[in-house]
Design an enzyme around this catalytic site. Sequence first.
Site, PDB file in Angstrom:
ATOM      1  N   SER A 123     -16.478 -87.491  14.571  1.00  8.72           N
ATOM      2  CA  SER A 123     -15.926 -87.119  13.204  1.00  8.72           C
ATOM      3  C   SER A 123     -14.796 -85.869  13.550  1.00  8.72           C
ATOM      4  O   SER A 123     -13.923 -86.017  12.600  1.00  8.72           O
ATOM      5  CB  SER A 123     -17.201 -86.423  12.492  1.00  8.72           C
ATOM      6  OG  SER A 123     -17.690 -85.458  13.174  1.00  8.72           O
ATOM      7  N   ASN A 157     -23.100 -81.790   9.969  1.00  2.26           N
ATOM      8  CA  ASN A 157     -22.856 -81.300  11.444  1.00  2.26           C
ATOM      9  C   ASN A 157     -22.705 -79.757  11.341  1.00  2.26           C
ATOM     10  O   ASN A 157     -22.223 -79.205  10.702  1.00  2.26           O
ATOM     11  CB  ASN A 157     -21.765 -81.970  11.950  1.00  2.26           C
ATOM     12  CG  ASN A 157     -21.917 -83.275  12.621  1.00  2.26           C
ATOM     13  OD1 ASN A 157     -22.979 -83.914  12.991  1.00  2.26           O
ATOM     14  ND2 ASN A 157     -20.510 -83.955  12.612  1.00  2.26           N
ATOM     15  N   ARG A 209     -14.081 -94.504   9.779  1.00  2.04           N
ATOM     16  CA  ARG A 209     -13.461 -95.235   8.884  1.00  2.04           C
ATOM     17  C   ARG A 209     -12.233 -95.637   9.481  1.00  2.04           C
ATOM     18  O   ARG A 209     -11.350 -94.846   9.959  1.00  2.04           O
ATOM     19  CB  ARG A 209     -13.002 -94.746   7.492  1.00  2.04           C
ATOM     20  CG  ARG A 209     -13.911 -94.751   6.253  1.00  2.04           C
ATOM     21  CD  ARG A 209     -13.578 -93.865   5.239  1.00  2.04           C
ATOM     22  NE  ARG A 209     -14.445 -93.486   4.382  1.00  2.04           N
ATOM     23  CZ  ARG A 209     -14.606 -94.005   3.250  1.00  2.04           C
ATOM     24  NH1 ARG A 209     -13.767 -94.948   2.873  1.00  2.04           N
ATOM     25  NH2 ARG A 209     -15.605 -93.634   2.360  1.00  2.04           N
ATOM     26  N   GLU A 224     -14.837 -79.186  11.522  1.00  2.00           N
ATOM     27  CA  GLU A 224     -16.359 -78.726  11.488  1.00  2.00           C
ATOM     28  C   GLU A 224     -16.433 -77.529  12.498  1.00  2.00           C
ATOM     29  O   GLU A 224     -17.594 -76.959  12.724  1.00  2.00           O
ATOM     30  CB  GLU A 224     -17.422 -79.475  11.503  1.00  2.00           C
ATOM     31  CG  GLU A 224     -17.395 -80.554  10.152  1.00  2.00           C
ATOM     32  CD  GLU A 224     -18.167 -81.720  10.163  1.00  2.00           C
ATOM     33  OE1 GLU A 224     -19.175 -81.848   9.387  1.00  2.00           O
ATOM     34  OE2 GLU A 224     -18.260 -82.257  11.135  1.00  2.00           O
ATOM     35  N   LYS A 263     -28.921 -81.522  18.107  1.00  2.00           N
ATOM     36  CA  LYS A 263     -27.822 -81.942  17.611  1.00  2.00           C
ATOM     37  C   LYS A 263     -26.426 -81.273  17.449  1.00  2.00           C
ATOM     38  O   LYS A 263     -25.448 -81.465  17.760  1.00  2.00           O
ATOM     39  CB  LYS A 263     -28.158 -82.659  15.893  1.00  2.00           C
ATOM     40  CG  LYS A 263     -26.935 -83.032  15.157  1.00  2.00           C
ATOM     41  CD  LYS A 263     -26.675 -84.515  15.782  1.00  2.00           C
ATOM     42  CE  LYS A 263     -25.278 -85.132  15.366  1.00  2.00           C
ATOM     43  NZ  LYS A 263     -24.967 -84.949  14.012  1.00  2.00           N
ATOM     44  N   LEU A 271     -20.398 -91.803   7.468  1.00  2.00           N
ATOM     45  CA  LEU A 271     -22.114 -91.797   7.619  1.00  2.00           C
ATOM     46  C   LEU A 271     -22.594 -92.025   6.140  1.00  2.00           C
ATOM     47  O   LEU A 271     -23.617 -92.917   6.171  1.00  2.00           O
ATOM     48  CB  LEU A 271     -22.416 -90.605   8.221  1.00  2.00           C
ATOM     49  CG  LEU A 271     -23.725 -90.664   8.942  1.00  2.00           C
ATOM     50  CD1 LEU A 271     -23.588 -91.461  10.153  1.00  2.00           C
ATOM     51  CD2 LEU A 271     -24.020 -89.206   9.529  1.00  2.00           C
ATOM     52  N   GLY A 272     -22.459 -91.310   5.221  1.00  2.00           N
ATOM     53  CA  GLY A 272     -22.917 -91.553   3.881  1.00  2.00           C
ATOM     54  C   GLY A 272     -22.677 -92.808   3.423  1.00  2.00           C
ATOM     55  O   GLY A 272     -23.460 -93.574   2.842  1.00  2.00           O
TER      56      GLY A 272
HETATM   57  O1  PAF Z   1     -19.777 -85.970  14.696  1.00  2.00           O
HETATM   58  C1  PAF Z   1     -19.986 -87.047  15.214  1.00  2.00           C
HETATM   59  O2  PAF Z   1     -19.134 -87.862  15.524  1.00  2.00           O
HETATM   60  C2  PAF Z   1     -21.286 -87.530  15.649  1.00  2.00           C
HETATM   61  O3  PAF Z   1     -22.103 -86.718  14.918  1.00  2.00           O
HETATM   62  C3  PAF Z   1     -21.467 -88.281  16.916  1.00  2.00           C
HETATM   63  C4  PAF Z   1     -23.206 -88.160  17.184  1.00  2.00           C
HETATM   64  C5  PAF Z   1     -21.137 -87.012  18.102  1.00  2.00           C
HETATM   65  C6  PAF Z   1     -21.250 -89.313  17.288  1.00  2.00           C
HETATM   66  O4  PAF Z   1     -19.715 -89.229  17.163  1.00  2.00           O
END
Ligand code: PAF
Length: 286
Positions: free
Chosen positions: A244, A95, A120, A256, A173, A11-12
């Site tokens: 992620s 996250n 990636r 995470e 989120k 993301l970064g």
């Molecule tokens: O962690 C992730 O992968 C993202 O925050 C999300 C929005 C669930 C999309 O894959």
Amino acid sequence: MNWVIVGQGALGSLLAVKLQQQQQTVAVLTRANAPAEPRWLDQQCYQFSAITPAELLCSQQPSTVVAAVKAYQLDALLKQLAELPTQHQLLLSYNGMLDNEAQRLPPNCLHWVTTHGAYRDAQQLVHAGAGESWLGWQQPQLKPVPAELITTLSAALPPCHWQPEIQRQRWQKLAINCLINPFTVIHNCLNGELLGLGLEAEMLQLAGEISALAGRLDGIDLLPEQLVTAAMDVATRTAANRSSMLSDVRAGRRTEIDFLNGFVARQSAQLGLTASANQLLWQQLS
Ligand code: PAF
């Protein structure tokens, strides 16, 4: 504007590329004498200048420092940037949530909450799901709206909304990540593949526990049904994305989970709330 991107994650890196495409000046925070790795998007290579923490701390050039990092990297990073001069603006994106967050985060930082999906693939960055983003102060009583920041972020990765109640957006989120990410690992699948697995009842239980906790901890009302709808909507819009958490598991990295379902389970237990569905996923994926 000048930008410093902290973190090597998808993301970064995506934000770094997208800002550079907008003719912004973008540097990447690196260790001393380490070059900034090039980033690849759509078969194109993007080069960035490198800046070390020591250089950043004494730089007179006002910069927006974007830390798009894992929640477990935050404490070390904040220690490193504790002396960040006030002409710089710190923008955090991670996250999940930390225990005792209000005591750990600098009050004058901004949160950048995003549902864009990126991963990636070897060297290539893949922007696999167009989402949206929200920006807001960690301390909602800070009033000035950083208009130029919002306009620039909106142009780079649209849309980006100003959100005076960023904590509400962060809970939403958190719920989206708690409802999507663990299941992509359990079923070893892309976000969109969750849609056909009949997970709605399980997701509703997770969402109910998250909603009860958000109410007790922050006085924020979230309807469990709406959280499930929001998660399904993100899974649809990021259907081709590898979450992620699935990327972390495949790369053998720490996930995470402690800051997602684990956070919900721990905080609920402290308040005497039941969070057995989140507890179960936390155990399963720890
Ligand atoms: O962690 C992730 O992968 C993202 O925050 C999300 C929005 C669930 C999309 O894959």
